[in-house]
Design a protein around this motif. Structure first.
Motif, short mmCIF file in Angstrom:
data_model
loop_
_atom_site.label_atom_id
_atom_site.label_comp_id
_atom_site.label_asym_id
_atom_site.label_seq_id
_atom_site.Cartn_x
_atom_site.Cartn_y
_atom_site.Cartn_z
N ILE A 158 1.08 1.06 11.04
CA ILE A 158 2.02 1.58 10.02
C ILE A 158 2.20 0.60 8.86
CG2 ILE A 158 4.43 2.21 9.60
CD1 ILE A 158 4.62 3.22 12.44
N PHE A 159 1.96 -0.67 9.14
CA PHE A 159 2.26 -1.69 8.13
C PHE A 159 1.52 -1.41 6.83
CE2 PHE A 159 3.56 -5.40 11.17
CZ PHE A 159 4.44 -4.54 11.80
N GLY A 160 2.16 -1.78 5.72
CA GLY A 160 1.55 -1.53 4.42
C GLY A 160 2.41 -2.16 3.34
N LYS A 161 2.46 -1.50 2.20
CA LYS A 161 3.28 -2.02 1.10
C LYS A 161 4.24 -0.91 0.69
CE LYS A 161 2.62 -4.37 -3.33
NZ LYS A 161 3.67 -5.38 -3.24
N TYR A 162 5.49 -1.10 1.00
CA TYR A 162 6.51 -0.08 0.75
C TYR A 162 7.56 -0.65 -0.20
CZ TYR A 162 4.31 1.82 4.95
OH TYR A 162 3.41 2.29 5.87
N PRO A 163 7.50 -0.30 -1.49
CA PRO A 163 8.43 -0.89 -2.47
C PRO A 163 9.87 -0.72 -2.02
CG PRO A 163 6.78 0.45 -3.58
CD PRO A 163 6.62 0.70 -2.10
N ILE A 164 10.63 -1.78 -2.16
CA ILE A 164 11.97 -1.80 -1.56
C ILE A 164 12.93 -0.83 -2.24
CG2 ILE A 164 14.00 -3.30 -1.29
CD1 ILE A 164 12.02 -5.39 -0.14
N ASP A 165 12.79 -0.64 -3.56
CA ASP A 165 13.70 0.32 -4.20
C ASP A 165 13.44 1.74 -3.71
OD1 ASP A 165 11.26 0.28 -5.43
OD2 ASP A 165 12.03 0.72 -7.44
N GLU B 49 9.21 -5.41 3.00
CA GLU B 49 8.27 -4.68 2.16
C GLU B 49 7.08 -4.14 2.97
OE1 GLU B 49 6.34 -6.59 -1.16
OE2 GLU B 49 6.94 -4.92 -2.46
N ASN B 50 6.74 -4.80 4.07
CA ASN B 50 5.51 -4.40 4.77
C ASN B 50 5.70 -3.26 5.77
OD1 ASN B 50 6.85 -5.78 6.80
ND2 ASN B 50 4.95 -6.62 7.66
N ASN B 51 6.97 -2.88 6.04
CA ASN B 51 7.18 -1.86 7.06
C ASN B 51 8.48 -1.11 6.83
OD1 ASN B 51 7.33 -0.30 9.33
ND2 ASN B 51 7.50 -1.99 10.78
N PHE B 52 8.38 0.09 6.26
CA PHE B 52 9.61 0.82 5.94
C PHE B 52 10.32 1.34 7.18
CE2 PHE B 52 9.34 5.47 6.48
CZ PHE B 52 8.03 5.59 6.92
N MET C 147 -1.64 9.86 6.28
CA MET C 147 -1.42 9.40 7.66
C MET C 147 -1.00 10.58 8.53
SD MET C 147 0.93 6.27 9.09
CE MET C 147 0.12 5.00 8.12
N LYS C 148 -1.61 10.68 9.73
CA LYS C 148 -1.30 11.80 10.61
C LYS C 148 -0.07 11.52 11.45
CE LYS C 148 -5.92 13.65 10.97
NZ LYS C 148 -7.18 13.23 11.59
N LEU C 149 0.73 12.57 11.67
CA LEU C 149 1.96 12.42 12.42
C LEU C 149 1.73 11.75 13.77
CD1 LEU C 149 4.97 12.94 12.96
CD2 LEU C 149 4.37 15.24 13.74
N ASN C 150 0.72 12.19 14.48
CA ASN C 150 0.50 11.67 15.82
C ASN C 150 0.17 10.18 15.80
OD1 ASN C 150 -1.53 11.61 18.52
ND2 ASN C 150 0.43 12.68 18.70
N ASP C 151 -0.65 9.78 14.86
CA ASP C 151 -0.99 8.35 14.73
C ASP C 151 0.25 7.53 14.38
OD1 ASP C 151 -3.62 8.95 15.26
OD2 ASP C 151 -4.16 9.14 13.14
#
Lengths: 496, 496
Positions: free
Chosen positions: A196-203, A249-252, A325-329
C-alpha cells in the motif's frame, strides 16, 4: 438552595472545570506556542488542584450521604451520588503527599524515558521504573485488593476486573492467537504491508479523513479532527468532541485507521443522553468499553473488506498512486500479519499478544518473580515466546512504550478487553442487523451507529462494565466471540 | 501564609482564571464546533462569575487595606494593590443586578443589531439602543463624574480622560483633517484603491502574513496567527499571545495590514516585564495605549513607503498578480483617500472623522439634544458635514457598527487617542532613531521594536496613561504631532 440543588450545582462545577481542563489539554497538544509550556503547566496544575478540592470536598461528601439517606432519588441523581462517592473514595484513599510525589515523579520519569529510549539505554530508566512500581504498589495497598496488588490497580480503569477473571480470558485468547499464527505461518499465502505504501500528499489525506469520518458517523458540527503527535480524543460535553490524528506521507491508511479509532471514542462521547450534561455521567463506564468502541470502528469496521469496497474508490479520487489498485490486494495488504516487536506497528491479530506480554510482566514484577535488572531479558523472552522474535535492542523492546514511565501500570489490559467487548457486540449486532456489512459496503452507517447509540453510547456511565455487557448481550465477558471473529477473518484472508 | 503571600496568591488566581477565559474565548472564535456554542456560553458564564467573586472578595479588599496600611511595599506589590482596588471599586459600584441585566441585554441587542443591519431597519434596533444608553447613563451615575456622564464612562477605558480634554484634542484634529481633505480635493492627483485589487490565493496570503509579522517582530514561538470573523488579539501570559486576521481573495493588503495591526497589540503583550506574570499587571494601561501600538504598526509602519519597499518585492514572490507593480503606484493606491460612509472601509486619514462623528453623537444623546427617533438623520447630517457624503441607507449609516448594541458607549474615542499617542511616539522615535525609516526599508525592525519595548511595552500597566506619555516623551497629550504626521504624509502623496 435545597440539598439536591446544592449537590447538582457542585457536580456541575466539577463537570465544567474538568471539561475546561480537557479543552486546555487539547489546546496544549494542538495549538500551544512552544514558549507557553511553563505557563500552561501552571494553569493545568491550578485547575487540577481546584478539581481535587471539589471532588474531595467534605460538603459534597455530606450531601451524598444526606441525599442517600433520604432515598427516593431519580435514577440520574442516584447514579451521580454513586459516582461522586466512588471518586471521593478513590481520591481520598491515597494520601495527598503520596499522590503529588507520584505525579511529580511521573513528569520527570517521562523525560527520562524519552532520553533512555532515544539512547537505547535501559539502565538510565531502571531506577525510575523501580519507583513507579513502588508507588503503584502503595496505591494498591491504599485502595485495598483481594488477592493480587494488580487487582487494586485495575479496578480504576475497569470496575470489578480482577487478575483472576482476566487470566482466564487472556489464557484462552493467547492460546487461540498462537494457534492461528501457526496456521498462518503454514499457509501458502503471504502478504506485504508495504504494498500500500506510496506517496499520499498530506493535505489530501486531511480532506479524505475528514470526509470519511463524516460519512461514518462523526458529527463534524459537534466536533473537530485535528493533528497532534499522539492521536487522541478529548473528553468534553457531547457537542464539543475533538479528536486528533497524525499523517505520514508514505501511507494514508495510518491516518485513516487512526481517525476511525478516534472516531469510535468520539461517537461514543457525542451520543450520550442529553440529560447527562453537567452531571459528570457523560462518559463511558470504563476504559475497556471506551477502547471497545474505538477498536470497533478501527478494526471491526475500518479494517473490513466492505469498508474499503466503499472507501477505496473514494480514496482513489484523492490519491493518484492508488489508481488501479484492486480491492482484494489492498485489503490483504492492510491486514497482513507480521512479527514485529513494536506494539504500535503490530497488525490486528498479534496486537493481542503484545498486550499479553505487558500484562504478564506486570504480574511477575508485582509477584517479585523478576528483578528490574532482569526485566529487559524477561521482556525479550516473552516476546520470543509469543511472537517468535527477539527485539534487536531495548529501544524496540522494554523501552518502547511510555506507559510504565508515566505511571500507567495495570492499564494495558484495557486494549484487549476492548477487543473482547467488540467480539460480544459484533456477535449481537450481526443477529440484529444481518446485512450490516452490506450496508458498510454501500457507505451506510446509520443503522450500525444507531445500534451502538441505543445499546451503548446513550447510557454514559449508568451501568458498570459487566452490567452494560449483560444488558446489551445477555452474556458474561469472555474471549470466545472475539476469537471466533479472528479465526473467521484470518481464515478467509489466508485461505486456512 | 503571610498577608503578602495571601494577597499574591489571590491575584495569581485572578490572573490564571482570567487568562483561561481569554484562551477559551480565542478557542470559541477560532475552533469551536457550531453545536458547542451553548455549552461554551455556560462555561464562560461560570468562569466570569468566579472571576467576579474573586475580584470583589472581601478578603482581597481587606488584604489590600492591611498591606497599604503597613506600607513599605515593593513597586510591583504597590501597583497590584492600586489596580486591585480600582477594579474592586469599578465592579462594586455597579449593583450586581444592574450589571447582569445589562450583560443579558447586550447579548440580545447584538442579535437584534445583526438582523436590523441585514434588513436595513433602524426601527427594529431603536428600543434596544434606548435601553443601552439608559444602562450606560446609570453606570455613569454609579461611577460618578464631574461634568458629563461620558466622563463616568470613558475613565474605564482611559483613566483620567474627560470630555473636556478630549473636546480640545478632537476639535483641533477635525479642523486639520477637514482642511487637509480640502487640499486633497483640490489637488491634481487622484489614486484608485482598486489598483491593488486582484487574485491573491488565500493559502499564500497565510504564508506571507506569517512571514511578514515574524520579520516585523512578532514572536511566533510565543504566539500564533490564526483566522476569525473579526480580527483580534487575545490577552494572556506573554508567552501565549494569539492574534487573528481574515483573508479576502481580492486584496492581500487587507489581511497584511490587519495582521500588522494585531501584531501591534501582540508585541505589546509579548514584551511586558517577566516579573509581571501572575500579577495581573501584564497589560497596557489603557485602550488608547493599546490601540496606539496596533495603529503604530499598522499605519505608521505598515502603510509607509519604506515598509513596502522591503515587503513588496517579497510579496511579489508569493503573488503572481503583483509582478511588475511599481512601489510608488502600490503605495499611492494603498493610501488613496476616499469618502466612504463605512468606518471599516475608511482610509487612514478620514478614519479620524468617522470616530469624531460617533463621539459627538454620543455626547448629544447624553445631553438630550437628539432623540432616538432622529438619530439616523443626525448621523447622516454629521456624515455629510465631516465627510461630504450621505450614507445611502441606515445599514451603512447609524447601523454599521455593533459597538452601541454591545454596550460599548463612550468607547470609540480610543481609536483616535491611539493615533494621537502614535504622533507623540513617532516624533520622539525619530529623534532617537533618525534613520528609522531607512531601517524599515531594509527589513530591520529590531531597533524600532526595542525602542517600543524599552519605553512602552515593558512597563505593562505600571503607569497611568498620562504618566506613561510624560515618561516617554516629556509631553502632555495633544493632537499636534499626529496632525503634523498626517500633513506630512498626505502632502507628499498628493503633492500638496
Amino acid at each position: 438552595m435545597s440539598k439536591l440543588a446544592s449537590f447538582k450545582e457542585l457536580m456541575r462545577e466539577i463537570d465544567i472545570t474538568s471539561n475546561i481542563m480537557n479543552t486546555l489539554s487539547w489546546d496544549m497538544r494542538v495549538n500551544l506556542p512552544p514558549k507557553a509550556a511553563a505557563y500552561r503547566a501552571e494553569t493545568m496544575g491550578f485547575l487540577s488542584g481546584k478539581l481535587y478540592s471539589m471532588k474531595t470536598s467534605p460538603k459534597l461528601y455530606e450531601l451524598c450521604g444526606e441525599l442517600s439517606a433520604v432515598g427516593n432519588n431519580d435514577r440520574i441523581t442516584a447514579r451521580m451520588i454513586k459516582e461522586a462517592l466512588k471518586e471521593y473514595k478513590r481520591l481520598t484513599e491515597i494520601p495527598q503527599k503520596l499522590y503529588s510525589d507520584f505525579t511529580e515523579h511521573n513528569l520527570k520519569a517521562e523525560l527520562v524515558w524519552q532520553e533512555a529510549r532515544a539512547k537505547n539505554d535501559y539502565a538510565m530508566l531502571k531506577d525510575s521504573l523501580v519507583k513507579e512500581f513502588d508507588y503503584k504498589r502503595q496505591f494498591a495497598a491504599c485502595h485495598g485488593f483481594a488477592e493480587n496488588p494488580m487487582d487494586g490497580l485495575m479496578d480504576e480503569y475497569e470496575e470489578g476486573m480482577t487478575t483472576k477473571k482476566l487470566d482466564k480470558i487472556f489464557d484462552e485468547l493467547k492460546a487461540s492467537v498462537k494457534e492461528l499464527l501457526g496456521k498462518i505461518d503454514a499457509s501458502s499465502k503471504a502478504y506485504d504491508k508495504t504494498f500500500i505504501f506510496g506517496k499520499y500528499p498530506i493535505d489530501r489525506q486531511r480532506a479524505f479523513c475528514k470526509r470519511m469520518v463524516g460519512i461514518a458517523g462523526f458529527d463534524l458540527l459537534a466536533g473537530r479532527l485535528d493533528e497532534s503527535a499522539h492521536p487522541y480524543t478529548t473528553g468534553n460535553n457531547k457537542y464539543d468532541i475533538r479528536m486528533t490524528t497524525r499523517y505520514f506521507e508514505n501511507n494514508f491508511t495510518n491516518a485513516a485507521l487512526s481517525s476511525m479509532h478516534e472516531m469510535g471514542h468520539s461517537v461514543y462521547a457525542q451520543n450520550h443522553l442529553d440529560d447527562l450534561a453537567y452531571t459528570t455521567l457523560d462518559h463511558s463506564p470504563s476504559f475497556g468499553w471506551d477502547e471497545g468502541q474505538s477498536r470497533f470502528f478501527e478494526n471491526i469496521i475500518g479494517r473490513s473488506e466492505p469498508f474499503w469496497a466503499y472507501f477505496l474508490p473514494m480514496a482513489q479520487t484523492y490519491f493518484d498512486g492508488l489508481y488501479g489498485m484492486k480491492l482484494n490486494d489492498f485489503y490483504n495488504s492492510l491486514n497482513a500479519v507480521y512479527r514485529d516487536p513494536r506494539r504500535l506497528d503490530a497488525d490486528e491479530l498479534t496486537y493481542n499478544l503484545h498486550i499479553v506480554i505487558r500484562y504478564e510482566l506486570e504480574k511477575t514484577i508485582f509477584a517479585g518473580q523478576v528483578s528490574f535488572d532482569d526485566l529487559p531479558d524477561a521482556w525479550n523472552l516473552k516476546c520470543k515466546e509469543y511472537l517468535g522474535i527477539t527485539p534487536k535492542n531495548d529501544a524496540e523492546g522494554v523501552l518502547q512504550d511510555m506507559h510504565w514511565a508515566s505511571g500507567y501500570i495495570g492499564y494495558f489490559q484495557n486494549y484487549v478487553l476492548g477487543n473482547c467487548y467488540d467480539g460480544h457486540l459484533l456477535n449481537k449486532m450481526k443477529q440484529d442487523i444481518p446485512d450490516m456489512y452490506d450496508q458498510v459496503a454501500n457507505g451506510k452507517f446509520d443503522e450500525i451507529l444507531g445500534w451502538q447509540i441505543r445499546n451503548v453510547h446513550t447510557h454514559g456511565c449508568f451501568y458498570n462494565p459487566e452490567e452494560l455487557l449483560e444488558r446489551v448481550t445477555g452474556e458474561k465477558l469472555s474471549a470466545a466471540h472475539y476469537i471466533h471473529y479472528l479465526n473467521d477473518k484470518y481464515s478467509r484472508i489466508y485461505k486456512l
